[in-house]
Enzyme design. Structure first.
Site, PDB file in Angstrom:
ATOM      1  NE  ARG A 226       1.632  -4.772 -12.183  1.00  0.00           N
ATOM      2  CZ  ARG A 226       2.000  -4.891 -10.992  1.00  0.00           C
ATOM      3  NH1 ARG A 226       1.779  -3.697 -10.049  1.00  0.00           N
ATOM      4  NH2 ARG A 226       2.210  -6.275 -10.662  1.00  0.00           N
ATOM      5  CG  HIS A 274       4.679   0.482  -7.034  1.00  0.00           C
ATOM      6  ND1 HIS A 274       4.865  -0.351  -8.171  1.00  0.00           N
ATOM      7  CD2 HIS A 274       3.781  -0.622  -6.522  1.00  0.00           C
ATOM      8  CE1 HIS A 274       4.195  -1.327  -8.520  1.00  0.00           C
ATOM      9  NE2 HIS A 274       3.369  -1.701  -7.388  1.00  0.00           N
TER      10      HIS A 274
END
Lengths: 311, 311
Positions: A226, A274
């Site tokens: 993250r 991502h």
């Protein structure tokens, strides 16, 4: 009872999820947020980055299912209703996808692929001696389902691998350090550091200056967990002072990454949007439907998380 | 007797080879071309791209050792002395290096790494669905020491793999086609084609229009063998007409690749400067010294090639 899909600003993806769920069980009543039907009927939510406080509106909600392997985007909501189960996705195809991304990124680091691409644009022929697997140790922070798969594959490819986890576990098949005490030795061994830990209050900002300083010279950092694990200014400082040789970042505090962000144009940062491990609705829908039926019939849910631990 | 190192225009590399050979046996008399000592004393040559006719000058020459896995740069000389043994390098570290390069290149193709790099320069966030290992079949042309290692690793990574070789062999651990008859079925299965065959008069220009037309839609070509395997204009035409989705080329007819060559700036060609499998003198010197001693004592040499077959 109904199932609510909550994906703010991602209507097309929400519709794809609905199609895959309906294909498996046409009887499930599905709504796509912000349309929620009768709020009292919503007993399950399938969620990705909901608006904080949203789930207080559904008084009979029993389960919030994350669309991904992480649940930080759910647990970070200070106004989460109590006594609601939270589940995550555990999926072999996501692990395979993560393995492929990390192996590729480690090999690209070894071969300086980024540098060759730049030289191709300048039409420059400059062979370089590669870093080789037998001279490189990859450190995997986080040995859960994803981390362990990545570790074993890299080992099979000929890399030295060490792992780090929060608590001791029996019989790991890679050399493993654990806890605060083990972190220093783990870092000292890691020429390439791969961050694959869950985001919790404890791990927020763990990729910081103090950590970078404990890595060997010329180390490379890969963040596929993250964005909030990373202290961005500390990374830039470590790259510019030569403490790190480079970084590959797939996750960011704000996604999409802002066009003005310095990461985009830094010569030693590779940015990807991502993509390390995409959730594929077709593959994940069966476990969501399975949990829907388990909830309906009062059986234990699959892949629940411990909200106190955070994963 | 002496050993002559022949590497036109690569004096520094020739000196590195001499150092590594001397470290293993300080007694060997070593000369670096064009300085050759007494020509009659030269009984062994260690060679990379010599000038044609060169070896006729040494009347007692018994063995020409290639510095790499290929011997085409030796056998292409029409004025090679008769009855001289030709040897090649067979080295696990070269195989490992080739495996890493090909796995990396296949993964970069799956993930569209090249496209992401371009988008990073433009600060564009554009996630794309990756091609995944379980949907992709990689075809390996040439199942020698390097090809078989590459095939097995890709299989282990989850890719479907097929192989092609000139003649039938017993008990291959990958699905293998052979000969002219097998080529069509092999090509029809190969979403990614990896060329790893030796360069011989038979294989020169084998990567041509007719071959590209037999690949599945959207196929990708990786050439890590020799530049002369490829008909360059046919590749450009196949890319521009959409028959191929892209190519990664590590070898070229003329190296370094000319700055004016269209490959450098083609948006769907990745160029690397012949780095897929670098010969490392430190690792290869022992087998050269071993063959020197075998030759001196009349024992059979390691890794000899059949000049008629060409490898």
């Amino acid at each position: 009872m109904t199932l609510l899909i909550v994906m703010p600003d991602k209507t097309k993806q929400a519709e794809s999820w609905a199609r895959h769920l309906r294909k498996l069980d046409p009887e499930i009543g599905i709504h796509i947020w912000p349309e929620a039907g009768t709020p009292e009927e919503v007993e399950m939510a399938l969620s990705w980055r909901h608006r904080p406080g949203e789930f207080l509106k559904y008084e009979n909600l029993k389960c919030i299912a994350s669309m991904g392997a992480g649940v930080d985007h759910i647990l970070c909501d200070p106004n989460l209703p109590p006594n609601v189960a939270v589940t995550r996705v555990v999926d072999p195809s996501m692990a395979q996808s993560m393995v492929e991304y990390v192996v590729m990124t480690v090999l690209n680091h070894c071969r300086q692929t980024h540098e060759y691409y730049r030289e191709q644009r300048r039409k420059e022929w400059k062979p370089k001696i590669p870093r080789t697997a037998d001279n490189l140790c990859v450190g995997i922070m986080g040995l859960g389902h994803l981390g362990m798969n990545v570790a074993l594959r890299l080992k099979q490819m000929g890399f030295s691998v060490v792992g780090w986890r929060r608590t001791e576990a029996a019989a790991d098949s890679v050399t493993t350090f654990h806890g605060r005490e083990g972190l220093r030795s783990f870092l000292a061994a890691s020429n390439v550091l791969v961050c694959l830990i869950p985001l919790t209050p404890e791990t927020r900002g763990i990729l910081n200056r103090e950590l970078f300083d404990q890595l060997p010279a010329d180390a490379f950092v890969i963040n596929v967990a993250r964005g909030e694990h990373l202290v961005e200014d500390d990374l830039l400082a470590a790259l510019d002072s030569g403490v790190l040789s480079g970084a590959c970042l797939d996750v960011f505090c704000r996604e999409p990454l802002d066009p003005g962000h310095p990461f985009w144009s830094h010569p030693r940062i590779v940015v990807t949007p991502h993509i390390s491990s995409l959730t594929q609705p077709a593959r994940v829908a069966p476990q969501i439907v399975e949990n829907y039926h388990r909830m309906k019939t009062g059986r234990p849910l699959l892949h629940t998380v411990d909200p106190d631990r955070g994963y």
